[in-house]
Write a protein that holds these residues in place. Structure first.
Motif, short mmCIF file in Angstrom:
data_model
loop_
_atom_site.label_atom_id
_atom_site.label_comp_id
_atom_site.label_asym_id
_atom_site.label_seq_id
_atom_site.Cartn_x
_atom_site.Cartn_y
_atom_site.Cartn_z
N CYS A 18 5.04 24.70 27.73
CA CYS A 18 4.53 26.03 29.18
C CYS A 18 4.36 26.93 28.16
CB CYS A 18 6.21 26.60 29.11
SG CYS A 18 7.18 25.66 29.75
N SER A 19 3.37 26.63 27.27
CA SER A 19 2.36 27.79 26.43
C SER A 19 1.30 27.07 25.49
CB SER A 19 3.20 27.76 25.48
OG SER A 19 2.50 28.98 24.55
N LEU A 20 0.19 27.71 26.36
CA LEU A 20 -1.41 27.32 25.58
C LEU A 20 -1.34 27.17 23.87
CD1 LEU A 20 -4.02 26.15 26.63
CD2 LEU A 20 -5.33 28.10 26.25
N THR A 21 -1.30 27.99 23.44
CA THR A 21 -0.68 28.69 21.93
C THR A 21 0.13 27.39 21.57
OG1 THR A 21 -1.16 31.22 21.78
CG2 THR A 21 -0.15 29.84 20.17
N GLY A 22 1.08 27.06 21.86
CA GLY A 22 1.93 26.07 21.61
C GLY A 22 1.76 24.94 21.73
N GLY A 23 1.12 24.48 22.61
CA GLY A 23 0.31 23.08 22.86
C GLY A 23 -0.19 22.57 21.85
N ALA A 24 -1.53 23.68 21.32
CA ALA A 24 -2.21 23.96 20.70
C ALA A 24 -1.95 23.29 19.27
CB ALA A 24 -2.87 24.79 20.84
N GLN A 25 -0.62 23.85 18.74
CA GLN A 25 -0.45 23.95 17.36
C GLN A 25 0.36 22.44 17.38
OE1 GLN A 25 2.60 26.33 17.42
NE2 GLN A 25 1.43 28.67 16.73
N ARG A 26 0.66 21.53 18.45
CA ARG A 26 1.51 20.67 18.66
C ARG A 26 0.38 19.79 18.05
NH1 ARG A 26 5.93 19.72 22.92
NH2 ARG A 26 7.81 22.33 22.23
N ALA A 27 -0.62 19.79 19.26
CA ALA A 27 -2.00 18.69 19.00
C ALA A 27 -2.76 19.03 17.73
CB ALA A 27 -2.92 19.09 19.84
N HIS A 28 -2.30 20.78 17.07
CA HIS A 28 -3.27 20.78 15.42
C HIS A 28 -4.25 20.59 15.93
CE1 HIS A 28 0.14 18.75 13.14
NE2 HIS A 28 -0.32 18.12 13.72
N LEU A 29 -4.54 22.01 17.10
CA LEU A 29 -6.03 22.68 17.30
C LEU A 29 -5.33 24.01 17.67
CD1 LEU A 29 -6.64 19.95 20.21
CD2 LEU A 29 -7.97 19.61 18.12
N SER A 30 -7.37 25.25 17.21
CA SER A 30 -6.88 26.32 18.07
C SER A 30 -6.90 26.75 19.01
CB SER A 30 -7.59 26.68 17.27
OG SER A 30 -9.28 26.46 18.20
N THR A 31 -6.01 27.70 19.11
CA THR A 31 -6.21 27.46 20.76
C THR A 31 -7.30 27.74 21.85
OG1 THR A 31 -4.31 29.28 20.55
CG2 THR A 31 -4.45 29.99 22.26
N ALA A 32 -8.41 28.66 20.97
CA ALA A 32 -9.89 28.06 21.63
C ALA A 32 -9.31 27.42 22.17
CB ALA A 32 -10.83 29.15 20.86
N ALA A 33 -9.64 26.26 21.10
CA ALA A 33 -10.90 25.04 21.10
C ALA A 33 -9.59 24.30 22.67
CB ALA A 33 -10.48 24.26 20.18
N ALA A 34 -8.21 24.45 22.52
CA ALA A 34 -7.46 23.83 23.49
C ALA A 34 -7.12 24.72 24.61
CB ALA A 34 -5.96 23.92 23.00
N SER A 35 -7.86 25.43 24.55
CA SER A 35 -8.82 26.38 25.78
C SER A 35 -9.78 25.92 26.60
CB SER A 35 -8.66 27.67 25.59
OG SER A 35 -8.82 28.39 27.00
N THR A 36 -10.79 25.45 25.87
CA THR A 36 -11.73 24.93 26.34
C THR A 36 -11.67 23.27 26.93
OG1 THR A 36 -13.34 25.88 24.58
CG2 THR A 36 -13.81 24.48 25.59
N ARG A 37 -10.69 22.37 26.24
CA ARG A 37 -10.35 21.08 26.80
C ARG A 37 -9.86 21.48 28.01
NH1 ARG A 37 -10.19 16.43 23.57
NH2 ARG A 37 -11.03 17.35 21.45
N MET A 38 -9.25 22.25 28.03
CA MET A 38 -8.10 22.46 29.44
C MET A 38 -9.03 22.84 30.51
SD MET A 38 -4.76 21.49 28.82
CE MET A 38 -6.22 19.90 28.10
N LYS A 39 -10.01 23.86 30.24
CA LYS A 39 -11.36 23.70 31.80
C LYS A 39 -11.62 23.04 31.56
CE LYS A 39 -10.75 29.06 29.77
NZ LYS A 39 -11.09 30.68 29.63
N THR A 40 -12.30 21.86 31.01
CA THR A 40 -13.25 21.09 30.86
C THR A 40 -12.40 20.01 31.75
OG1 THR A 40 -14.08 21.06 28.90
CG2 THR A 40 -14.36 19.19 30.12
N LEU A 41 -11.31 19.26 31.98
CA LEU A 41 -10.60 18.76 32.52
C LEU A 41 -10.21 19.51 33.75
CD1 LEU A 41 -8.62 16.13 32.38
CD2 LEU A 41 -6.84 17.74 31.69
#
Length: 303
Positions: A18-41
């Motif tokens: 329930c968190s972009l930051t928490g999900g990024a940490q689990r995936a070993h990504l930066s929050t910015a990179a995770a945000s970009t991937r989710m927007k692309t999806l």
């Protein structure tokens, strides 16, 4: 439409945290990179997947739909890897099991000890869950299989009965109910009970029965297992309702008595829950056979 499996894994991480930051940490990504991937999806799907706020993220209806599909896709990929890696590595694979308290503490340790001793390439994630969460977990592919007891609503799932689980009243020697041949559960409510920890399937089951009666369950103390429950009962702290199989074992060394419960629901059928038996990896079907063999029961010939 092209899906990146890493994006789907990241999406699941974000949804579960329930968190972009928490999900990024689990995936070993930066929050910015995770945000970009989710927007692309979201752009690929043409749908908004999350409601974003300062408190975190929440799935939209489209996000909930994608979460169901993503879990199915990734679990099936794991199954394919498991089946084919077995040819090269010798029965490698991973299984996630959601089970009730009795299964986790009473018979699955012995089943898994034997099963894994001859299948060193297989790993297992065994988690204790409430019945409703077991069914939901199997239904949405969070778990490969579940182990439940009693009547369950399992639409869209296969229910494979394999043994019986009888509940009995356990009391200390000399207790007012100790010499009774049988007793109703309602009669036991006049005495303080020893209960299992919050989140245990047995405690939730009994609390639901008490609620149906319009009564309350007087819990004097809660413990983290059947053995400490029997020790508390032996000491006279209270009485408790426990599975007969474990109570008989502790009766050999502790000053406790078992009294039959008159209630129809006291005898419950244990069942294995799966989405589709034939869709399980071979190690999953082999584990089901090991569970059945442990209890001396046979499943239908389609196993």
């Amino acid at each position: 439409m092209h899906f990146d499996l890493q994006d789907l894994r990241l999406f699941i991480h974000v949804a579960e945290a329930c968190s972009l930051t928490g999900g990024a940490q689990r995936a070993h990504l930066s929050t910015a990179a995770a945000s970009t991937r989710m927007k692309t999806l979201e752009g690929q799907l043409g749908s908004r997947l999350f409601y974003r706020s300062s408190q975190g993220v929440e799935l939209t209806p489209a996000g909930k739909r994608l979460l169901r599909h993503a879990r199915v896709i990734l679990r099936q990929i794991e199954h394919v890897k498991s089946d084919f890696s077995g040819y090269a590595d010798g029965a490698a694979g991973h299984l996630r099991i959601f089970a009730n308290t009795t299964a986790v503490t009473e018979f699955m340790p012995e089943v898994l000890a034997r099963f894994l001793s001859i299948r060193p390439g297989i790993t297992v994630d065994l988690q204790e869950r409430l019945t409703r969460d077991i069914v939901r977990g199997v239904l949405d592919n969070t778990a490969d299989l579940g182990i439940v007891a009693g009547v369950v609503e399992a639409q869209g799932l296969q229910l494979l009965p394999f043994s019986l689980d009888r509940l009995v009243l356990v009391v200390p020697r000399g207790h007012a109910l100790a010499e009774r041949p049988h007793v109703s559960f309602q009669e036991t409510l006049d005495y303080p009970h020893i209960g299992l920890h919050d989140g245990s399937t047995l405690l939730q089951f009994l609390q639901d029965k008490v609620k149906d009666m319009g009564k309350s369950l007087s819990l004097r103390i809660q413990v983290l297992g059947f053995e400490p429950a029997c020790r508390m009962i032996e000491a006279g702290v209270g009485i408790g309702v426990l599975p007969e199989s474990c109570a008989l074992r502790y009766q050999r060394t502790q000053a406790i008595r078992l009294v039959e419960l008159e209630d129809d629901w006291a005898q419950r059928e244990r069942s294995i829950v799966v989405r589709e038996l034939e869709a399980l990896p071979s190690c999953g079907r082999e584990l089901i056979e090991a569970i059945v063999d442990h209890d001396g029961f046979s499943l239908p010939s389609y196993v």
